[in-house]
Design a protein around this motif. Structure first.
Motif: not given
Ligand code: GDP
Length: 317
Positions: A158-187
């Motif tokens: 986004f910053v270094r390459h100014r979003a110029q390269p052509r995107v092939r795929a996106l990955e959200y690394e760590g999302a499978d193992h992260a969990e919403p914090p208790p404050e998010v669950v409560a909200a």
């Protein structure tokens, strides 16, 4: 309109923060909780930088820089000038006031606080009465696989390459193992919740990482309040940033029905701009057509009112 019931906003950076600001100004103090994308977070100069969290805190705190869309207004740049003089990395600009946020965040994280606790401290420091909740305390990193520049972290893309390269795929690394914090669950489990507003942030780079956090979709599905998204498209184009470019590159049509399809199973209704009204009957869910360009504080507030009034007409079984 104002309400004594509580509202949750899901948001990324600039686009989402504008609507969150409108909601913040129209709701009583303490009634708004914002769940924020941390997929853009990264380590730079050994500091933990959270771009979307800071954009939101700066916007709600009234110190955002509307000219750049990032950082703080009335900023000074001594740190950056000296860093450049010393030959340090200068591709990511850090103003002096902004730097204090990253130093203090990193210090508290190193001392053992969770990102949620640190963020709460920072927003209080700016006198922000809304809860600002990271989507996860564990790291989730948006990775951009490009055709022409290989695999990049989000800030490199986004910053270094100014979003110029052509995107092939996106990955959200760590999302499978992260969990919403208790404050998010409560909200989201709050019985007094009137609405969940999915703000007009980049669907692929800001909202998708948030929805990828393990358990987040289930929490939204179980919540009592209707979930209403505001489309980030106006007349089939993005107001700003690489949303349209990335949608094109990934073969996603720039239409409200594609936005509705992408959020299927998460949202109950969609708000679109009159310039996209032709799509109204093709979205497959209730649609409100109302101006969504937030180019002034008054328009942020007006859209917040419209969204809350619309949500009040929607039931959830
Ligand atoms: P970033 O993380 O700073 O790129 O910001 P976001 O992900 O929160 O938002 C980027 C998206 O916000 C883009 O798709 C824009 O089209 C959208 N956006 C920005 N301003 C507005 C606005 O005033 N109205 C609407 N409907 N969308 C907006």
């Amino acid at each position: 309109m104002s309400t004594d019931r509580r509202v949750v906003a899901l948001t990324g950076g600039v686009g989402g923060a504008k609507l969150a600001h409108g909601l913040y100004r129209r709701l009583p103090p303490g009634a708004l909780a914002c769940i924020v994308n941390t997929g853009d977070d990264f380590r730079h100069l050994d500091l933990h930088v959270s771009p979307d969290i800071d954009t939101l805190i700066y916007t709600l705190g009234g110190v955002e820089n509307p000219a750049t869309g990032w950082g703080r207004r009335d900023e000074t740049w001594t740190f950056m000038a000296v860093l450049e003089q010393l030959g340090g990395p200068d591709w990511f600009r850090l103003g002096d006031g902004d730097l204090a946020f990253h130093v203090e965040r990193t210090r508290r994280l190193t001392a053992g606080e969770r990102l949620t606790e640190v963020t709460d401290h920072l927003r209080r420091g700016l006198g922000v009465s809304a809860a600002v909740l990271p989507m996860a305390d564990a790291p989730v990193r948006t990775i951009v696989h490009t055709v022409d520049a290989g695999t990049l972290t989000f800030q490199e893309y986004f910053v270094r390459h100014r979003a110029q390269p052509r995107v092939r795929a996106l990955e959200y690394e760590g999302a499978d193992h992260a969990e919403p914090p208790p404050e998010v669950v409560a909200a989201l489990a709050d019985p007094g919740l009137a609405a969940v507003v999915l703000c007009p942030s980049n669907p692929l780079l800001s909202v998708a990482p948030l929805l990828a956090v393990a358990g987040m979709r289930a929490l939204l599905a179980a919540c009592r309040a209707p979930v209403v998204a505001v489309s980030p498209l106006i007349g089939g184009a993005a107001v700003k940033g690489p949303t349209a470019k990335v949608m094109d590159e990934l073969g996603i049509a720039r239409t409200p029905e594609a936005i509705a399809e992408g959020y299927r199973g998460v949202i109950d209704a969609l708000v679109i701009d009159p310039s996209d009204a032709a799509s109204r009957d093709r979205c497959g869910l209730p649609v409100l057509v109302t101006p969504t360009l937030m180019d002034s504080t008054a328009r942020r507030e007006a859209l917040a009112d419209e969204v809350l009034d619309f949500a009040a007409t929607l039931g959830r079984g």
